[in-house]
Design an enzyme around this catalytic site. Structure first.
Site, PDB file in Angstrom:
ATOM      1  N   PHE A 180      26.548 -16.339  31.327  1.00  0.00           N
ATOM      2  CA  PHE A 180      26.309 -15.802  29.982  1.00  0.00           C
ATOM      3  C   PHE A 180      27.359 -14.738  29.704  1.00  0.00           C
ATOM      4  O   PHE A 180      27.460 -13.752  30.436  1.00  0.00           O
ATOM      5  CB  PHE A 180      24.903 -15.198  29.853  1.00  0.00           C
ATOM      6  CG  PHE A 180      24.597 -14.790  28.432  1.00  0.00           C
ATOM      7  CD1 PHE A 180      23.973 -15.671  27.567  1.00  0.00           C
ATOM      8  CD2 PHE A 180      24.982 -13.551  27.946  1.00  0.00           C
ATOM      9  CE1 PHE A 180      23.730 -15.327  26.236  1.00  0.00           C
ATOM     10  CE2 PHE A 180      24.741 -13.188  26.616  1.00  0.00           C
ATOM     11  CZ  PHE A 180      24.111 -14.089  25.772  1.00  0.00           C
ATOM     12  N   ASP A 286      33.136  -9.782  34.157  1.00  0.00           N
ATOM     13  CA  ASP A 286      32.178  -9.415  33.110  1.00  0.00           C
ATOM     14  C   ASP A 286      31.070  -8.577  33.746  1.00  0.00           C
ATOM     15  O   ASP A 286      30.141  -9.104  34.359  1.00  0.00           O
ATOM     16  CB  ASP A 286      31.623 -10.700  32.480  1.00  0.00           C
ATOM     17  CG  ASP A 286      30.543 -10.420  31.427  1.00  0.00           C
ATOM     18  OD1 ASP A 286      30.021  -9.283  31.383  1.00  0.00           O
ATOM     19  OD2 ASP A 286      30.215 -11.349  30.674  1.00  0.00           O
ATOM     20  N   LYS A 317      25.972  -2.666  27.490  1.00  0.00           N
ATOM     21  CA  LYS A 317      24.595  -2.400  27.924  1.00  0.00           C
ATOM     22  C   LYS A 317      24.373  -0.956  28.403  1.00  0.00           C
ATOM     23  O   LYS A 317      24.365  -0.052  27.582  1.00  0.00           O
ATOM     24  CB  LYS A 317      24.197  -3.435  28.981  1.00  0.00           C
ATOM     25  CG  LYS A 317      24.001  -4.845  28.346  1.00  0.00           C
ATOM     26  CD  LYS A 317      23.274  -5.778  29.289  1.00  0.00           C
ATOM     27  CE  LYS A 317      23.051  -7.152  28.699  1.00  0.00           C
ATOM     28  NZ  LYS A 317      21.772  -7.251  27.991  1.00  0.00           N
ATOM     29  N   THR A 342      39.275  -2.343  12.464  1.00  0.00           N
ATOM     30  CA  THR A 342      39.063  -1.111  11.703  1.00  0.00           C
ATOM     31  C   THR A 342      38.462  -0.001  12.566  1.00  0.00           C
ATOM     32  O   THR A 342      39.000   1.101  12.627  1.00  0.00           O
ATOM     33  CB  THR A 342      38.141  -1.361  10.495  1.00  0.00           C
ATOM     34  OG1 THR A 342      38.802  -2.255   9.605  1.00  0.00           O
ATOM     35  CG2 THR A 342      37.844  -0.064   9.741  1.00  0.00           C
TER      36      THR A 342
END
Lengths: 461, 461
Positions: A180, A286, A317, A342
């Protein structure tokens, strides 16, 4: 605010007030996924209080996202600080007009805990965004190596505006089955968790490799696990070398979390890094769910003893903000404005991250989590020996509180646990994952274990 | 804090302290795009103060993202409120465990300004994310219409995990040449602004159509502009009907902003909506830059008098948060967890958004912006008649302060303006875009106009 004494449930779960709030919310905001409606003002430490007045020991922690407890005083202080008020009120385009506080905000927080060898950071707003920015850095660096100092050709400049090659190249990121990595279009292309996450969404034709399916406990299955990992590494090489387009990078979770808490050995990751290095690919680690201490190291990849830092390490997280760390200057694109947007993250959330870092370092919460995790693991192992039909494949030994086990019916167990005042999460096919905060202590082990035992007794009828 | 009196520049721009801060920041964070390092504590209202002590009238406003001025007292109050402290400290997974304040936070802010006909909102963290979530909603709804009540087939369930059809369909979003919709992989696939945004990044093979190239002033070129729009509409139909895969939606900015402030008529947008409706496609109106009042309407698409609401309206920037509004219940996926992520936006930023909404509504800032915009436009038109070589294709009449013009060398003009104490932005090939805040008043017109005239005189040497 002192921490609550223990779990206490006085209504059905979900209670009537949660149900009515959920129904009302659903008229303007999709509330079908709402499990509880929370009174955060009354929640504290490891305990969550819902609008029905029920109190839960929270070992799920907002999908592994609460680092140091509800209403943590250090975080409250940061939230009330003048620098926070300014960051909230005067939200800058950080890339163009950063505040004069920005350098110190980064230095005093994220950079204090940067993975060894990582000297630079790029800030973002979610784990998905962090991973996609890491993909972009990977793709630009890959093409840069091929292009060298040759300037962009007219053909590249024209074709890219039409989403065609050579300006828009066919390049891939390899990810693992059951992984994931988020829900943006590119991160979702790498995500291989469940059909409900991916159905009907166009995706890049990127490859997936098998993640080792190890047998637990690891120390009793060393030889066969080694063979399984060797098989997977061979498959990875085969896929990379035969894919229809260049594979520019590999993304991997140190422990596959949503996918079922699947582990692999340090040797596996060392060899994975060697594969990327030998082929000019980037290794993206990750650490969105594993980072910030829960495995008993600040970064889970510290368990691997890699000879050099991963190319990119993404986080979110528990960090309360998001982004990626990197070291190789080639991962900073050759021109300004290629990696830009931005807001480039949110200084307000980075300030919260700094308070989290302060709290973790000053209270030595990573070592504490390693220590408590060992005790917790032993306790669950002992429970497993008495309830072997309910606790299977216990895993996470020596990985702090990052502990999980398979159980025949995880939904039923979750429901029982909630009615007993424990908020706990599942993952994979039928796995219970513990994701307590870094302030989970000895005193929280008993309520958790007692509830598990009661739930097992109820479920076996 | 009272607003500063006027611009004042005492060093070269950028000044020595900005340069040294930038160099130091660049060791850990890519600072090549930094234009100024700002002391936000000393900035106020329409004025920005840099670390060198220079004061600028800011008509760029953090790439059109500051709604109601630096250090706005209403925003400061919101930033210091207990509900804000809780949102910062106890960051929930909103989809699973929302605060009991969440319903009211949405009702009292974003939903008060929801576009007419839009009854639901989905919160996000950036304009890119908002657009990509809108794409996902579009794709799921498109497939849902084809599938009806048939459950997902085994073939779909298996193929989707492999990023292959039928579970992963080939579907496209049509966007316009020169458009900007963000920098995620899907939003960037729709973005057609500049090669530097897109080079080396894999993209979906989605179609682009020509956006009308109108002649200004619009009221002097009605007939030819009408023909130009008809030509574009025909092209859109042709592309949609002949593309190699179904085009599920069209995304369009009310005024193409990054792409050069390109306008089109209400009739063009009405017919665009008719095209989407007749083909079962979604119309996504990207109001990331145009939304929240600057065009003299709260939403720029209110200028169009559409017979029914757009399917999806995305927002960010001045909203200080992000997300999309929608009305059609089919745009809420048929199953829970299909449109979901851990944080689902940031309640802290939504609370800031509420303060912005309060300030806009209580001070009638949208009407005020419409009024001031007309005065500003007339003043610039008068300047244009004296400096026709420097102000070409002036546009934005009747669109609040959303005013732009072409100029021979926008970089040189920007630089001169900054040395004169005006922070102003460019876009497109050589366009100056005004993006002042909603608190830009009569008293700010003179400093802006005087600086423009001085800059023109300097540039013509």
């Amino acid at each position: 605010m002192a921490e609550i004494n223990g779990p206490s449930v006085r209504t059905a779960v979900p209670g009537p007030l949660t149900n009515s709030s959920k129904t009302e919310l659903d008229t303007i905001f999709d509330a079908r996924t709402v499990q509880m409606v929370i009174d955060y003002d009354r929640s504290s430490g490891n305990y969550l209080v819902d609008v029905d007045g029920n109190t839960y020991l929270d070992v799920y922690a907002q999908i592994a996202s609460i680092p140091v407890g509800y209403n943590n005083p250090t975080l409250i202080k940061a939230a009330q600080s003048p620098v926070m008020v300014s960051a909230l009120v005067n939200r800058p385009a950080i890339g163009n007009f950063p505040s004069h506080h920005w350098l110190n905000i980064l230095r005093e927080g994220l950079m204090r805990v940067a993975p060894r060898g990582c000297t630079q950071v790029f800030t973002a707003q979610s784990g998905s965004e962090a991973n996609e920015l890491a993909f972009k850095a990977t793709f630009m660096a890959y093409q840069q190596r091929l292009r060298g100092s040759t300037p962009w050709s007219d053909h590249e400049l024209e074709s890219v505006m039409n989403n065609q090659g050579p300006g828009t190249p066919e390049l891939a990121i390899l990810s693992f089955k059951n992984s994931f990595h988020g829900r943006g279009f590119a991160s979702l292309s790498a995500t291989r968790s469940k059909p409900v996450h991916k159905m009907d969404i166009p995706a890049f034709k990127w490859p997936q490799a098998t993640f080792p399916a190890l047998k637990y406990p690891l120390d009793e299955h060393e030889e066969e696990n080694k063979q399984e990992e060797a098989r997977c590494l061979l498959e990875i090489k085969h896929i990379v070398d035969s894919w229809h387009c260049p594979v520019a990078g590999i993304i991997v979770e140190p422990i596959q979390s949503e996918g079922g808490d699947n582990h692999a050995s340090p040797q596996f990751f060392q060899e994975l890094q060697a594969i990327t290095k030998s082929r000019g690919m980037s290794l993206i680690v990750d650490e969105v769910q594993t980072g910030f201490g829960a495995t008993g190291k600040f970064w889970a990849h510290e368990h691997w003893n890699l000879p050099s830092a991963p190319d990119l390490v993404t986080f979110s997280k528990k960090a309360q903000t998001a982004g990626y760390f990197f070291s190789d200057s080639n991962l900073r694109p050759d021109k300004a404005y290629r990696q830009f947007n931005t807001w480039m993250g949110d200084a307000a959330r980075v300030i919260m991250s700094n308070a989290v870092v302060d709290e973790i370092l000053s209270k030595d919460l990573v070592s504490e989590t390693a220590r408590i995790g060992n005790i917790l693991y032993d306790n669950i192992a002992s429970l497993a020996s008495r309830y072997p039909n309910f606790i299977l494949n216990l895993r996470g030994k020596g990985k702090g509180t990052y502990i999980a086990f398979d159980t025949p019916d995880s939904s039923a167990l979750l429901k029982e646990m909630r009615s007993l005042g424990i908020n706990i999460g599942s993952c994979g096919v039928s796995t219970i994952r513990l994701r307590p905060m870094l302030i989970f202590k000895e005193c929280h082990i008993s309520p958790l274990l007692e509830a598990l035992e009661t739930a097992f007794l109820r479920l076996q009828g």
